[in-house]
Scaffold this active site. Structure first.
Site, PDB file in Angstrom:
ATOM      1  CE  LYS A 121       2.290   2.179  -3.545  1.00 48.46           C
ATOM      2  NZ  LYS A 121       2.255   3.483  -4.222  1.00 48.46           N
ATOM      3  CG  HIS A 141       2.533   0.092 -10.371  1.00 46.77           C
ATOM      4  ND1 HIS A 141       3.875  -0.176 -10.375  1.00 46.77           N
ATOM      5  CD2 HIS A 141       2.399   1.341  -9.841  1.00 46.77           C
ATOM      6  CE1 HIS A 141       4.531   0.859  -9.866  1.00 46.77           C
ATOM      7  NE2 HIS A 141       3.662   1.797  -9.540  1.00 46.77           N
ATOM      8  CB  CYS A 191       4.108   3.281 -12.457  1.00 43.17           C
ATOM      9  SG  CYS A 191       5.345   4.322 -11.725  1.00 43.17           S
ATOM     10  CD  GLN A 198      -2.571   2.323  -4.700  1.00 43.63           C
ATOM     11  OE1 GLN A 198      -3.260   2.942  -3.885  1.00 43.63           O
ATOM     12  NE2 GLN A 198      -1.410   2.782  -5.114  1.00 43.63           N
ATOM     13  CG  ASP A 238       0.292  -4.769  -7.088  1.00 37.66           C
ATOM     14  OD1 ASP A 238       0.244  -4.331  -5.920  1.00 37.66           O
ATOM     15  OD2 ASP A 238       0.667  -4.085  -8.061  1.00 37.66           O
TER      16      ASP A 238
HETATM   17  N1  PMP Z   1       1.494  -1.814  -7.491  1.00 36.28           N
HETATM   18  C1  PMP Z   1       0.656  -0.793  -7.359  1.00 36.28           C
HETATM   19  C2  PMP Z   1      -0.787  -0.982  -7.720  1.00 36.28           C
HETATM   20  C3  PMP Z   1       1.123   0.428  -6.875  1.00 36.28           C
HETATM   21  O1  PMP Z   1       0.286   1.454  -6.737  1.00 36.28           O
HETATM   22  C4  PMP Z   1       2.486   0.552  -6.541  1.00 36.28           C
HETATM   23  C5  PMP Z   1       3.050   1.871  -6.046  1.00 36.28           C
HETATM   24  N2  PMP Z   1       2.638   2.977  -6.775  1.00 36.28           N
HETATM   25  C6  PMP Z   1       3.314  -0.551  -6.675  1.00 36.28           C
HETATM   26  C7  PMP Z   1       2.788  -1.719  -7.156  1.00 36.28           C
HETATM   27  C8  PMP Z   1       4.755  -0.505  -6.296  1.00 36.28           C
HETATM   28  O2  PMP Z   1       4.882  -0.351  -4.932  1.00 36.28           O
HETATM   29  P1  PMP Z   1       6.287  -0.012  -4.267  1.00 36.28           P
HETATM   30  O3  PMP Z   1       6.828   1.159  -5.038  1.00 36.28           O
HETATM   31  O4  PMP Z   1       5.959   0.330  -2.865  1.00 36.28           O
HETATM   32  O5  PMP Z   1       7.132  -1.215  -4.406  1.00 36.28           O
END
Ligand code: PMP
Length: 406
Positions: free
Chosen positions: A226, A123, A364, A203, A200
């Site tokens: 999430k 991401h 993203c 998910q 990270d």
């Molecule tokens: N990493 C991953 C794999 C994600 O799916 C997301 C959110 N789509 C993020 C990072 C970013 O998370 P946040 O917007 O809650 O900071």
């Protein structure tokens, strides 16, 4: 399952909503999960009965708010199997957690000529902070390639590692393809070269137990929203010995021990990294989300999500002209797909008219889309509160999309 799906669904008020006269089908759980009553009530109750700043006053409200706030930290430490409560730092979420590590550990330890490894599945939140750090430091960003099935190419990863590798940042589960990455093995290999590992976990926290000590990662970033909790709160797990050595991220109140005009002594862990008034209400509600998941139990969650992944994969593959992107052998309940000759935005808009929320776009993960030579996908991501009947409705809607664009 001893608890029925209807009982589970009744905990989530939004699932009763109707869109254009049709019951909402919420298949955008990888973007954010819906919140159970217990979490919503927690936020409500906090502001009605307990609102007060933490770690400040000696008055009752402040003491109670502090106890509840710190209680969540304890719950999260146990949830992640961290060795100490103070290894959990509250942040706004995964993005801020990754930036925290990049700006503190990264600024202090990555130097010209060093190498940082990310994966092709990242991401933007776990890519751009490292890329920018490398620009600032004249370090080299290296990328683990993605195989055609959406798994990481571990042979290439092993070949990328060398004495200049200082840091490896990968996601636990890909938000776009659902690939579950072998983070334990990735960490073990990185540690052979003395590199620190940032996972990270945005998910992963909602899909199964996470054990940071078993993974042995150095940092683990996550977001409450999430994981059935509120938006605007999340956390970072970090190993004590690293957190101790890192400089603070933000400066101000809370993160100090003593201040004079000449110097400031920083507070101990975890407060050193928590400058300013924290998001107390949502932190406490995050604790309610952790309780909710724990009460439901991983067996129930995984059973339902695996069923949905299997059923969804089978039913979608029966649609002619539908192609699934991401067929890793270990997948979370996330399915990305494309329809022959139909733009994903067109498909998503029509599906929306059926009251079904799917995500369309690049999720993203633009470099990952480029890897597959596409601009985006349609993504259905399932939670334990979804049903196979809802998947049938998605398939019906997709067939209508095909009719419309034939
Ligand atoms: N990493 C991953 C794999 C994600 O799916 C997301 C959110 N789509 C993020 C990072 C970013 O998370 P946040 O917007 O809650 O900071």
């Amino acid at each position: 399952m001893s608890i029925t799906i209807e009982q589970i669904r009744s905990d989530f008020p939004i699932l009763k909503k109707e869109i254009e006269g049709k019951p909402l089908v919420y298949f955008d759980n990888a973007a954010t999960t819906q919140k159970p009553r217990q979490v919503i009530d927690s936020v409500n109750e906090y502001y009605r009965l307990h609102n007060s700043n933490v770690h400040r006053g000696v008055h009752l409200l402040s003491r109670q708010a502090t106890i509840s706030f710190e209680e969540t930290r304890k719950k999260l430490a146990a949830f992640l199997n961290a060795a100490h409560d103070y290894e959990i730092i509250f942040t706004r979420g995964t993005t801020e957690s990754v930036n925290l590590v990049a700006y503190t550990y990264g600024e202090a330890n990555i130097h010209e000529g060093d190498e940082v490894i990310v994966s092709g599945l990242e991401h933007h939140s776990n890519l751009v902070p490292w890329q920018q750090l490398c620009f600032r430091k004249r370090a080299k960003l290296r990328v683990i390639p993605v195989l055609d099935n959406g798994e990481l190419d571990l042979a290439s990863y092993t070949a990328l590692l060398n004495e200049r590798t200082r840091l490896v940042a990968v996601n636990h589960i890909s938000n776009t393809l659902g690939t579950i990455n072998p983070v334990r093995e990735i960490t073990r290999l990185a540690h052979e070269y003395g590199a620190v590992v940032v996972i990270d976990g945005a998910q992963a926290l909602s899909h199964g137990p996470v054990d940071v000590r078993d993974i042995d990662c150095d940092f683990y970033a996550f977001s409450a929203h999430k994981t059935y909790g509120p938006m605007g709160i999340g956390g970072l797990y970090g190993k004590e010995e690293l957190l101790e050595k890192m400089p603070p991220f933000h400066f101000g109140g809370e993160m100090i021990e003593t201040v004079s005009f000449e110097k400031t002594v920083f507070n101990k862990l975890p407060y050193k990294f928590e400058a300013g008034t924290p998001n107390v209400a949502d932190a406490i509600a995050f604790g309610a989300a952790v309780d909710y998941i724990s009460n439901l139990g991983w067996d129930t969650i995984r059973q339902q999500e695996n069923l949905l992944l299997e059923y969804g994969t089978e039913k979608l593959l029966q649609v002619e002209g539908l192609k699934i992107i991401g067929t890793a052998s270990h997948k979370a309940s996330i399915i990305s797909f494309l329809l022959d000759n139909i733009h994903f935005y067109d498909a998503g808009s029509v599906i929306d008219h059926f009251g079904i929320a799917v995500r369309t776009g690049n999720h993203c993960t633009q470099p990952l889309m480029a890897r597959f030579g596409i601009q985006g996908t349609i993504r259905a991501s399932f939670s334990f509160y979804n049903t196979t009947a809802e998947i049938d409705r998605l398939v019906e809607a997709i067939n209508k999309v095909k009719e419309l664009f034939a």
